[in-house]
Motif scaffolding. Structure first.
Motif, PDB file in Angstrom:
ATOM      1  N   ASN A 195      43.651  -0.803  50.573  1.00  0.00           N
ATOM      2  CA  ASN A 195      42.502  -0.579  51.451  1.00  0.00           C
ATOM      3  C   ASN A 195      41.478   0.277  50.720  1.00  0.00           C
ATOM      4  O   ASN A 195      41.813   1.299  50.142  1.00  0.00           O
ATOM      5  N   ALA A 196      40.237  -0.158  50.758  1.00  0.00           N
ATOM      6  CA  ALA A 196      39.172   0.533  50.040  1.00  0.00           C
ATOM      7  C   ALA A 196      38.135   1.072  51.012  1.00  0.00           C
ATOM      8  O   ALA A 196      37.969   0.563  52.116  1.00  0.00           O
ATOM      9  N   LEU A 197      37.463   2.112  50.596  1.00  0.00           N
ATOM     10  CA  LEU A 197      36.332   2.667  51.337  1.00  0.00           C
ATOM     11  C   LEU A 197      35.053   2.237  50.636  1.00  0.00           C
ATOM     12  O   LEU A 197      35.048   2.025  49.425  1.00  0.00           O
ATOM     13  N   PRO A 198      33.959   2.126  51.373  1.00  0.00           N
ATOM     14  CA  PRO A 198      32.696   1.774  50.725  1.00  0.00           C
ATOM     15  C   PRO A 198      32.244   2.906  49.799  1.00  0.00           C
ATOM     16  O   PRO A 198      32.658   4.045  49.961  1.00  0.00           O
ATOM     17  N   ASN A 199      31.423   2.560  48.830  1.00  0.00           N
ATOM     18  CA  ASN A 199      30.850   3.588  47.961  1.00  0.00           C
ATOM     19  C   ASN A 199      29.856   4.390  48.781  1.00  0.00           C
ATOM     20  O   ASN A 199      28.875   3.856  49.287  1.00  0.00           O
ATOM     21  N   PHE A 200      30.141   5.684  48.940  1.00  0.00           N
ATOM     22  CA  PHE A 200      29.244   6.514  49.736  1.00  0.00           C
ATOM     23  C   PHE A 200      29.194   7.923  49.181  1.00  0.00           C
ATOM     24  O   PHE A 200      30.041   8.332  48.406  1.00  0.00           O
ATOM     25  N   TYR A 201      28.171   8.627  49.603  1.00  0.00           N
ATOM     26  CA  TYR A 201      28.001  10.027  49.258  1.00  0.00           C
ATOM     27  C   TYR A 201      27.965  10.810  50.561  1.00  0.00           C
ATOM     28  O   TYR A 201      27.293  10.421  51.506  1.00  0.00           O
ATOM     29  N   GLN A 202      28.679  11.932  50.618  1.00  0.00           N
ATOM     30  CA  GLN A 202      28.633  12.807  51.789  1.00  0.00           C
ATOM     31  C   GLN A 202      27.619  13.907  51.495  1.00  0.00           C
ATOM     32  O   GLN A 202      27.679  14.547  50.457  1.00  0.00           O
ATOM     33  N   ILE A 203      26.691  14.093  52.417  1.00  0.00           N
ATOM     34  CA  ILE A 203      25.664  15.107  52.257  1.00  0.00           C
ATOM     35  C   ILE A 203      25.807  16.113  53.392  1.00  0.00           C
ATOM     36  O   ILE A 203      25.749  15.747  54.573  1.00  0.00           O
ATOM     37  N   ALA A 204      26.025  17.387  53.034  1.00  0.00           N
ATOM     38  CA  ALA A 204      26.134  18.456  54.031  1.00  0.00           C
ATOM     39  C   ALA A 204      24.724  18.932  54.385  1.00  0.00           C
ATOM     40  O   ALA A 204      23.898  19.159  53.503  1.00  0.00           O
ATOM     41  N   LEU A 205      24.458  19.077  55.674  1.00  0.00           N
ATOM     42  CA  LEU A 205      23.154  19.551  56.138  1.00  0.00           C
ATOM     43  C   LEU A 205      23.295  21.025  56.497  1.00  0.00           C
ATOM     44  O   LEU A 205      24.011  21.384  57.429  1.00  0.00           O
TER      45      LEU A 205
END
Length: 97
Positions: free
Chosen positions: A29-39
């Motif tokens: 199972n794979a996750l999409p390529n993403f970036y987490q940005i903290a606000l």
């Protein structure tokens, strides 16, 4: 990579097991390529803590969840007594300030 699921399951990318006498089903199972940005709310409350930017073919799409299933088009605004929220420092793709 997220995890293995099926007859056996594991969160480790490398997984070893003894082959039984019956069939085994394993799915990577794979996750999409993403970036987490903290606000950073600078001491304020409310609003959203993180946004997730998914890399598309030619654009970036912004989501409220790491699975990249809940697309967002605007951010909820944090509050802080004695202050007025103006804007976040950077423009996020797909989000209006």
């Amino acid at each position: 990579f997220s995890n293995w699921s099926g007859t056996y399951s594991s969160n480790s990318a490398v997984y070893s097991f003894t082959m039984p006498a019956s069939n085994v089903s394993l799915t990577a199972n794979a996750l999409p390529n993403f970036y987490q940005i903290a606000l950073d709310k600078k001491g304020g409350t409310g609003g959203i803590d993180y946004v997730y930017i998914k890399k598309g073919d030619s654009t970036y799409t912004t989501y409220s969840d790491p699975g990249c299933t809940n697309k967002i088009t605007s951010l909820s605004i944090p509050t802080k007594p004695g202050y007025e929220f103006v804007a976040y420092d950077e423009t996020f793709y797909g989000i209006e300030r």
